[in-house]
Design an enzyme around this catalytic site. Structure first.
Site, mmCIF file in Angstrom:
data_model
loop_
_atom_site.group_PDB
_atom_site.id
_atom_site.type_symbol
_atom_site.label_atom_id
_atom_site.label_comp_id
_atom_site.label_asym_id
_atom_site.label_seq_id
_atom_site.Cartn_x
_atom_site.Cartn_y
_atom_site.Cartn_z
ATOM 1 N N ASP A 166 -16.440 -1.485 -3.742
ATOM 2 C CA ASP A 166 -16.490 -2.853 -3.211
ATOM 3 C C ASP A 166 -17.935 -3.328 -3.271
ATOM 4 O OD1 ASP A 166 -14.380 -4.638 -1.428
ATOM 5 O OD2 ASP A 166 -16.478 -5.094 -0.974
ATOM 6 N N PHE B 24 -12.126 -3.347 -5.343
ATOM 7 C CA PHE B 24 -12.124 -4.330 -4.244
ATOM 8 C C PHE B 24 -11.510 -3.675 -3.002
ATOM 9 C CE2 PHE B 24 -11.341 -6.578 -8.267
ATOM 10 C CZ PHE B 24 -12.443 -7.409 -8.334
ATOM 11 N N ASP C 185 -7.118 -5.062 -6.108
ATOM 12 C CA ASP C 185 -6.745 -5.881 -4.943
ATOM 13 C C ASP C 185 -7.882 -6.862 -4.648
ATOM 14 O OD1 ASP C 185 -5.565 -6.901 -2.643
ATOM 15 O OD2 ASP C 185 -6.318 -5.275 -1.371
ATOM 16 N N CYS D 130 -3.664 -12.881 -4.008
ATOM 17 C CA CYS D 130 -3.293 -13.377 -2.676
ATOM 18 C C CYS D 130 -3.494 -14.888 -2.558
ATOM 19 C CB CYS D 130 -4.093 -12.654 -1.594
ATOM 20 S SG CYS D 130 -5.882 -12.836 -1.752
ATOM 21 N N ARG E 177 0.836 -1.203 0.000
ATOM 22 C CA ARG E 177 0.000 0.000 0.000
ATOM 23 C C ARG E 177 0.872 1.255 0.000
ATOM 24 N NH1 ARG E 177 -3.886 -3.510 3.020
ATOM 25 N NH2 ARG E 177 -2.800 -3.294 5.003
#
Length: 408
Positions: free
Chosen positions: A263, A241, A312, A352, A225
């Site tokens: 989101d 997201f 993300d 991720c 970030r």
């Protein structure tokens, strides 16, 4: 079969022997040839390949990962002193790699990467949020938590509570029930609230360790970030997201002209908006929307409102069986983002999922760029923060891929 220290023993296959010799700590159910004694779920077993001692670990016949090795030293005794050493080693590592204020908000124990399989401990200031995902670790958790509290207080750190976030279905695969609540620390009153404030990269957040996702907050992207924010000054940013707003808030604080954070979760957006107000940021707004639909609509309208897009997403795959579908999903959002950006625009993108390997992720990005008829100029390639350490002999600990590009 030999036995050491009175523990039951397991005899493993040549395949498992090769993996263990390479340093991998797991023995799967199909890799156990025979047992000696009466291995108890959650108890300790010595592992042998022929007459060669390979290590000692937690046993659980309910799990596909039947043995999780703790030590390869036949002289180890798995008592309170042993767990104190393990905890102290993990904590002092974080003091080194997450110095100063970063030590106040970081992952203190990262499971297998700290030789404490199934245990996650995240620190949010004075609160520790804990998940215990292996039966063996649950059997010794009292010793571990006492050691953790003592090590931190000996270092002058003020810890007022440990909250158990054992409300995850994976525990059931180990034969454990889901639960959450405060762990009783001797001599300390139970905290009145599981909500606390943290500061990361200069951004203030409220973290609910009882009800937030995972253990309350995603700490592994901390320095990513920060890296993404360095590009944001003067930019019009689309933060996709956003969850509770972390990438967007970093960009806004870094001087972005404007940030639009999106989101699908209304509750996440509500918290993100509250976090923006907490930081006095007025150059950011929020929208509840499906990112796939939003990127499609912006493309159909030929809108070019943004010169920096941040992607993300949550893990699109958590198993090998769904990795092909996940690859298509990652490609689609990246392709759409690349087409929306002007030449010279910027893209931050990540995955991720451990199963989305670096090679596969980079192949997807190349294909997305080809379909979008753009070229990618790489600025940075990054991974998870060092408080989530990667063990090279345990590929499962290497999961986060993060890239910064200029689209040319």
């Amino acid at each position: 079969m030999r036995q050491l220290r009175g523990y039951p023993s397991v005899q493993i296959t040549p395949k498992a022997e090769r993996a263990v010799k390479r340093g991998h700590p797991w023995v799967y159910a199909g890799e156990i040839k025979s047992t000696s004694g009466s291995p108890e779920n959650g108890g300790l077993v010595d592992v042998f390949a022929g007459t060669a001692y390979m290590g000692t670990g937690f046993y659980n016949g309910n799990s596909k990962i039947t043995v999780r090795l703790l030590s390869r030293n036949a002289n180890d005794r798995f008592d309170a002193a042993f767990w104190r050493r393990r905890v102290e080693y993990a904590v002092r590592y974080r003091q080194t790699v997450m110095p100063g204020a970063d030590f106040q908000c970081c992952r203190l124990i990262h499971g297998q990467a700290d030789q404490m399989p199934g245990l996650t401990v995240d620190r949010y200031g004075e609160l520790l949020s804990v998940q215990v995902l292996s039966l063996g670790m649950e059997r010794v958790q009292d010793m571990v938590f006492q050691a953790l509290y003592q090590v931190l207080t000996d270092l002058g750190e003020d810890i007022r509570g440990i909250f158990l976030r054992n409300d995850v279905s994976i525990r059931e695969l180990e034969g454990m029930e889901q639960q959450k609540g405060w762990y009783p620390l001797p001599g300390l009153p139970t905290p009145e609230s599981a909500v606390t404030e943290i500061t990361e990269n200069g951004v203030r957040y409220l973290v609910d360790v009882e009800n937030g996702q995972k253990t309350g907050f995603f700490l592994d992207q901390k320095y990513n970030r920060q890296a993404a924010a360095r590009l944001a000054k003067g930019k019009r940013v689309l933060d996709c997201f956003t969850h509770t707003g972390s990438f967007g808030l970093n960009a806004a604080l870094a001087g972005a002209e404007h940030v639009h954070s999106v989101d699908i979760s209304a509750s996440a957006i509500e918290m993100a908006r509250a976090n923006a107000q907490r930081n006095g940021l007025t150059n950011i707004d929020f929208e509840v929307a499906d990112v796939f639909d939003l990127l499609t609509r912006l493309g159909e309208e030929k809108r070019h409102d943004y010169d920096y897009i941040i992607l993300d997403p949550p893990a699109f795959t958590k198993s090998r069986d769904t990795v092909e579908d996940a690859t298509r999903g990652y490609k689609e959002i990246n392709r759409r983002a690349m087409k929306l950006l002007p030449r010279g625009g910027y893209l931050a993108t990540c995955s991720c999922s451990h199963f989305m390997t670096q090679e596969r992720f980079e192949g997807m990005l190349r294909a997305a760029a080809w379909d979008a008829a753009v070229s990618l100029r790489q600025i940075e390639q990054r991974q998870q923060a060092p408080d989530h350490p990667i063990l090279w002999n345990v590929p499962e600990t290497d999961y986060l891929k993060f890239y910064l590009f200029q689209v040319v």
